[in-house]
Enzyme design. Sequence first.
Site, PDB file in Angstrom:
ATOM      1  N   GLY A  14       0.737  -1.221  -0.004  1.00 60.18           N
ATOM      2  CA  GLY A  14       0.147  -0.018  -0.125  1.00 60.18           C
ATOM      3  C   GLY A  14       0.867   1.447   0.131  1.00 60.18           C
ATOM      4  O   GLY A  14       0.286   2.410   0.567  1.00 60.18           O
ATOM      5  N   ASN A  16       1.451   2.925  -2.518  1.00 66.42           N
ATOM      6  CA  ASN A  16       0.949   3.851  -3.630  1.00 66.42           C
ATOM      7  C   ASN A  16      -0.559   4.161  -2.901  1.00 66.42           C
ATOM      8  O   ASN A  16      -0.783   5.689  -2.749  1.00 66.42           O
ATOM      9  CB  ASN A  16       0.374   3.145  -4.851  1.00 66.42           C
ATOM     10  CG  ASN A  16       1.522   3.273  -5.838  1.00 66.42           C
ATOM     11  OD1 ASN A  16       1.852   4.090  -6.383  1.00 66.42           O
ATOM     12  ND2 ASN A  16       2.083   1.861  -5.921  1.00 66.42           N
ATOM     13  N   LYS A  93      -5.587  -8.966  -8.335  1.00 65.67           N
ATOM     14  CA  LYS A  93      -6.692 -10.016  -8.660  1.00 65.67           C
ATOM     15  C   LYS A  93      -7.587  -9.196 -10.164  1.00 65.67           C
ATOM     16  O   LYS A  93      -7.375  -8.192 -10.159  1.00 65.67           O
ATOM     17  CB  LYS A  93      -7.895 -10.080  -7.842  1.00 65.67           C
ATOM     18  CG  LYS A  93      -7.524 -10.862  -6.453  1.00 65.67           C
ATOM     19  CD  LYS A  93      -8.335 -12.266  -6.890  1.00 65.67           C
ATOM     20  CE  LYS A  93      -7.787 -13.492  -5.989  1.00 65.67           C
ATOM     21  NZ  LYS A  93      -8.161 -14.687  -6.197  1.00 65.67           N
ATOM     22  N   ILE A  95     -10.289  -7.919 -12.147  1.00 60.59           N
ATOM     23  CA  ILE A  95     -11.613  -7.172 -11.803  1.00 60.59           C
ATOM     24  C   ILE A  95     -12.828  -8.004 -12.432  1.00 60.59           C
ATOM     25  O   ILE A  95     -12.788  -8.594 -13.389  1.00 60.59           O
ATOM     26  CB  ILE A  95     -11.677  -5.767 -12.508  1.00 60.59           C
ATOM     27  CG1 ILE A  95     -10.520  -4.841 -11.583  1.00 60.59           C
ATOM     28  CG2 ILE A  95     -13.036  -5.240 -12.323  1.00 60.59           C
ATOM     29  CD1 ILE A  95     -10.857  -5.004 -10.419  1.00 60.59           C
ATOM     30  N   ASN A 109      -5.417   1.666 -13.172  1.00 60.69           N
ATOM     31  CA  ASN A 109      -4.670   0.854 -12.530  1.00 60.69           C
ATOM     32  C   ASN A 109      -3.138   1.577 -12.659  1.00 60.69           C
ATOM     33  O   ASN A 109      -2.714   2.100 -13.825  1.00 60.69           O
ATOM     34  CB  ASN A 109      -4.509  -0.642 -13.164  1.00 60.69           C
ATOM     35  CG  ASN A 109      -3.707  -1.470 -12.662  1.00 60.69           C
ATOM     36  OD1 ASN A 109      -3.461  -1.683 -11.506  1.00 60.69           O
ATOM     37  ND2 ASN A 109      -2.974  -1.989 -13.550  1.00 60.69           N
ATOM     38  N   HIS A 111       0.941   0.125 -13.195  1.00 59.18           N
ATOM     39  CA  HIS A 111       1.578  -0.884 -13.598  1.00 59.18           C
ATOM     40  C   HIS A 111       3.107  -0.333 -13.706  1.00 59.18           C
ATOM     41  O   HIS A 111       3.301   0.542 -14.252  1.00 59.18           O
ATOM     42  CB  HIS A 111       1.112  -1.646 -14.875  1.00 59.18           C
ATOM     43  CG  HIS A 111       1.899  -2.687 -15.281  1.00 59.18           C
ATOM     44  ND1 HIS A 111       1.567  -3.856 -14.865  1.00 59.18           N
ATOM     45  CD2 HIS A 111       3.010  -2.823 -16.263  1.00 59.18           C
ATOM     46  CE1 HIS A 111       2.691  -4.798 -15.274  1.00 59.18           C
ATOM     47  NE2 HIS A 111       3.359  -4.084 -16.016  1.00 59.18           N
ATOM     48  N   ASP A 152      -3.633  -5.366 -17.861  1.00 63.34           N
ATOM     49  CA  ASP A 152      -2.810  -4.270 -18.296  1.00 63.34           C
ATOM     50  C   ASP A 152      -3.076  -3.832 -19.803  1.00 63.34           C
ATOM     51  O   ASP A 152      -2.170  -3.625 -20.403  1.00 63.34           O
ATOM     52  CB  ASP A 152      -1.277  -4.684 -18.146  1.00 63.34           C
ATOM     53  CG  ASP A 152      -0.997  -5.094 -16.879  1.00 63.34           C
ATOM     54  OD1 ASP A 152      -1.502  -4.512 -15.743  1.00 63.34           O
ATOM     55  OD2 ASP A 152      -0.178  -6.071 -16.552  1.00 63.34           O
ATOM     56  N   GLU A 181       6.203   6.074  -9.218  1.00 61.22           N
ATOM     57  CA  GLU A 181       4.805   5.655  -8.905  1.00 61.22           C
ATOM     58  C   GLU A 181       4.119   6.728  -8.046  1.00 61.22           C
ATOM     59  O   GLU A 181       2.834   6.996  -8.194  1.00 61.22           O
ATOM     60  CB  GLU A 181       4.625   4.143  -8.538  1.00 61.22           C
ATOM     61  CG  GLU A 181       4.884   3.201  -9.705  1.00 61.22           C
ATOM     62  CD  GLU A 181       4.798   1.699  -9.039  1.00 61.22           C
ATOM     63  OE1 GLU A 181       3.708   1.319  -8.626  1.00 61.22           O
ATOM     64  OE2 GLU A 181       5.604   0.962  -9.479  1.00 61.22           O
TER      65      GLU A 181
HETATM   66  C1  GRF Z   1       3.403  -1.306  -7.549  1.00 64.39           C
HETATM   67  O1  GRF Z   1       4.270  -1.721  -8.164  1.00 64.39           O
HETATM   68  C2  GRF Z   1       2.303  -1.293  -8.517  1.00 64.39           C
HETATM   69  O2  GRF Z   1       2.590  -0.838  -9.584  1.00 64.39           O
HETATM   70  C3  GRF Z   1       1.852  -2.592  -8.804  1.00 64.39           C
HETATM   71  O3  GRF Z   1       1.823  -3.464  -7.516  1.00 64.39           O
HETATM   72  C4  GRF Z   1       2.614  -2.584  -6.697  1.00 64.39           C
HETATM   73  C5  GRF Z   1       2.102  -2.188  -5.447  1.00 64.39           C
HETATM   74  O4  GRF Z   1       2.805  -1.446  -4.646  1.00 64.39           O
HETATM   75  N1  GRF Z   1       0.571  -2.786  -9.345  1.00 64.39           N
HETATM   76  P1  GRF Z   1       2.293  -1.033  -2.978  1.00 64.39           P
HETATM   77  O5  GRF Z   1       1.405  -1.920  -2.722  1.00 64.39           O
HETATM   78  O6  GRF Z   1       1.521   0.248  -3.706  1.00 64.39           O
HETATM   79  O7  GRF Z   1       3.406  -0.408  -2.276  1.00 64.39           O
END
Ligand code: GRF
Length: 198
Positions: A14, A16, A93, A95, A109, A111, A152, A181
């Site tokens: 988490g 992000n 997962k 969707i 999303n 990636h 993706d 990110e």
């Molecule tokens: C990130 O690298 C994102 O791009 C991918 O999963 C990872 C999640 O990281 N989809 P976090 O849980 O936000 O630290």
Amino acid sequence: MKRLKVGILASGGGSNLQSIIDKSLDGSVNCDIVVVISNNSKAKALKRASGHGIDALHISAVTEGSEEKVDKRIVSEMGSRDVDIIVLAGHMKKIGPNLLDAYRGKIINIHPALLPEFGGTGMYGMHVHKAVIASEEKESGPTVHYVDNEYDHGRIIAQLKVPVYPEDTPEKLQKRVLAQEHKLLPGVIQKIAEEWES
Ligand code: GRF
């Protein structure tokens, strides 16, 4: 000014999610995270959410009995909170069809590679960075895209680039990409919030 209501799906650490929480609190992103849902009861994302007073729900085939019920429950949790957009922030997962139908064009999303390269089935976590290094790419970086029914695959909204160095390990590259990110995803949400206004 209306604040965008965001629902988050997150399976892991988490970081992000945290970047969005921080920027919603400091006012640089005009949104409120109204719910965080995880298929993983141990996801640190759930702890981060509840630590900030955000509803944090563990919803999985174990809690609901089937993936179909998971799909329907997520639609209902998002709907009851009037969510405007859904952000997949490390959601591991696929969707479900009900969620996709209910929020078509409103699910994004992140990636950790430059799509359309290095995406699709099996391309998650460290696998992505290993593949980028194995292909001797000179650049990598995160992509934010709309979600459709293929992994993706939906329309790309924004990307940021980082260099890939010859001496990189997947771990080093992951760290460099992840730092971007945390800028890219809140930035895209803010842009959507601004478009919502106009
Ligand atoms: C990130 O690298 C994102 O791009 C991918 O999963 C990872 C999640 O990281 N989809 P976090 O849980 O936000 O630290």
